[in-house]
Design an enzyme around this catalytic site. Sequence first.
Site, short mmCIF file in Angstrom:
data_model
loop_
_atom_site.label_atom_id
_atom_site.label_comp_id
_atom_site.label_asym_id
_atom_site.label_seq_id
_atom_site.Cartn_x
_atom_site.Cartn_y
_atom_site.Cartn_z
N GLU A 1 9.78 -0.07 0.37
CA GLU A 1 10.95 0.80 0.17
C GLU A 1 11.31 1.01 -1.29
O GLU A 1 11.78 2.09 -1.67
CB GLU A 1 12.17 0.21 0.92
CG GLU A 1 12.15 0.43 2.42
CD GLU A 1 11.46 -0.67 3.18
OE1 GLU A 1 10.67 -1.43 2.57
OE2 GLU A 1 11.70 -0.78 4.40
N GLY B 1 10.41 0.07 7.95
CA GLY B 1 11.05 -0.11 9.26
C GLY B 1 10.07 -0.50 10.36
O GLY B 1 10.48 -1.08 11.37
N GLU C 1 9.73 -4.19 9.88
CA GLU C 1 11.03 -4.79 10.26
C GLU C 1 11.18 -4.87 11.78
O GLU C 1 11.78 -5.80 12.30
CB GLU C 1 12.17 -3.98 9.63
CG GLU C 1 12.25 -4.17 8.12
CD GLU C 1 13.25 -3.25 7.46
OE1 GLU C 1 13.13 -2.02 7.64
OE2 GLU C 1 14.16 -3.74 6.77
N ALA D 1 10.27 4.11 8.53
CA ALA D 1 11.22 5.13 8.96
C ALA D 1 10.72 6.48 8.44
O ALA D 1 9.97 6.55 7.46
CB ALA D 1 12.60 4.80 8.41
N1 CO8 Z 1 7.62 9.02 7.27
C1 CO8 Z 1 7.23 10.29 7.55
N2 CO8 Z 1 5.96 10.67 7.58
C2 CO8 Z 1 5.02 9.76 7.30
C3 CO8 Z 1 5.34 8.42 6.99
C4 CO8 Z 1 6.72 8.07 6.98
N3 CO8 Z 1 7.14 6.79 6.75
N4 CO8 Z 1 4.19 7.75 6.75
C5 CO8 Z 1 3.20 8.64 6.91
N5 CO8 Z 1 3.68 9.85 7.23
C6 CO8 Z 1 2.94 11.09 7.50
C7 CO8 Z 1 2.42 11.72 6.21
O1 CO8 Z 1 3.44 12.50 5.61
C8 CO8 Z 1 1.26 12.55 6.74
O2 CO8 Z 1 1.78 13.72 7.34
P1 CO8 Z 1 1.06 15.14 7.00
O3 CO8 Z 1 -0.32 14.99 7.59
O4 CO8 Z 1 1.91 16.14 7.72
O5 CO8 Z 1 1.02 15.28 5.52
C9 CO8 Z 1 0.72 11.69 7.88
O6 CO8 Z 1 1.77 10.79 8.24
C10 CO8 Z 1 -0.49 10.88 7.47
O7 CO8 Z 1 -0.12 10.13 6.32
P2 CO8 Z 1 -0.99 10.13 4.95
O8 CO8 Z 1 -1.72 11.42 4.81
O9 CO8 Z 1 -0.06 9.73 3.86
O10 CO8 Z 1 -2.02 8.98 5.31
P3 CO8 Z 1 -2.80 8.04 4.28
O11 CO8 Z 1 -3.80 7.31 5.11
O12 CO8 Z 1 -3.27 8.80 3.09
O13 CO8 Z 1 -1.68 7.00 3.74
C11 CO8 Z 1 0.15 5.45 4.00
C12 CO8 Z 1 -1.12 6.08 4.65
C13 CO8 Z 1 -0.27 4.61 2.81
C14 CO8 Z 1 0.78 4.59 5.07
C15 CO8 Z 1 1.10 6.57 3.54
O14 CO8 Z 1 1.28 7.48 4.61
C16 CO8 Z 1 2.45 6.07 3.14
O15 CO8 Z 1 2.60 5.52 2.07
N6 CO8 Z 1 3.48 6.26 4.03
C17 CO8 Z 1 4.82 5.88 3.74
C18 CO8 Z 1 5.01 4.39 3.87
C19 CO8 Z 1 6.42 3.97 3.50
O16 CO8 Z 1 6.86 4.14 2.39
N7 CO8 Z 1 7.15 3.41 4.49
C20 CO8 Z 1 8.51 2.97 4.30
C21 CO8 Z 1 9.45 4.05 4.69
S1 CO8 Z 1 11.11 3.66 4.29
C22 CO8 Z 1 11.61 2.69 5.54
O17 CO8 Z 1 10.89 2.38 6.45
C23 CO8 Z 1 13.00 2.26 5.46
C24 CO8 Z 1 13.34 1.35 6.64
C25 CO8 Z 1 14.79 1.03 6.63
C26 CO8 Z 1 15.51 2.07 7.43
C27 CO8 Z 1 16.95 1.86 7.26
C28 CO8 Z 1 17.65 2.26 8.50
C29 CO8 Z 1 17.61 1.18 9.50
#
Ligand code: CO8
Length: 254
Positions: free
Chosen positions: A129, A106, A109, A63
Amino acid sequence: MKYLKYEFENQIAKITINRPEVLNALNSGLVKELDSLLDRIDNEEGIRALIIAGEGKNFAAGADIAEMMDMNPSEARKFVFNNVYSKIEALPVPAFAAVRGFALGGGLELTLACDFRIFSTDAKVGLPEVKLGIMPGAGGTQRLPKLIGLGRAREMIYFGNIIDAETASAWGLCQWVVEGDPVEYTKSLAQKLMDKSPCGIGAAKKAINYGIDKDLNSGMIFEANVWAELYSTSDQKEGMKAFQEKRKPQFTGK
Ligand code: CO8
């Protein structure tokens, strides 16, 4: 649509999550589009399978954290979109998740609401998460333990580790691991359903989904009723007639 791409070919519907610049992070606009698209797919005749994939090198990194970070509890409650994912489970046709790269939070999921998961060898999946101070909220705590067992699910959820395709396969989280883009292989799998009865598959999906959280007896009663209902379909008549006539059945899904 702004965040999704939709294609329909050879009786297969395909949804592509299309925000590659943020690794296909799922924002509320995207989920709203998914909701409408699933209603459309549910009501459209002639669709025999659904494939969900991500644009570019990833499925979905979860998400949208930027959208979620400043929410209060009531806004967070409204943000919850597990009802949309449940629509995938309720579709009468099988849903396949074709996963390459990251499927996190998400994103993973979303795949859990599908009938089948096909991972590329470079898939990296997890429920991270707890590293953000939250927990899975789109079915992860409910569907994952049923799919891979309590111990492995707790491990994935409490530790927030990201696992590779090989581990996911060994744990029963995905059924197929393929080299490169998994979409073509997924299409070939979906194609193999085309000579099977849509009524039979749809009824089996309904019975499996019903029984998964019920006691055995309730599940058996439900199964018996759904099984008997199939005798009101032309698929049942055609399937058995074709067997007797030693020819391939022509199912209509009616
Ligand atoms: N949300 C928003 N932006 C994101 C997300 C995300 N989940 N993941 C990546 N991005 C963005 C980054 O901010 C970045 O943007 P920018 O270039 O503007 O800085 C771009 O995508 C590229 O990402 P990275 O530079 O971080 O890429 P890397 O290759 O270095 O890292 C990762 C990749 C490891 C995947 C890293 O991006 C990361 O850890 N992302 C977050 C993963 C995460 O924590 N996901 C869980 C989110 S919480 C969730 O999903 C809750 C679900 C339940 C919802 C409840 C309601 C139903």
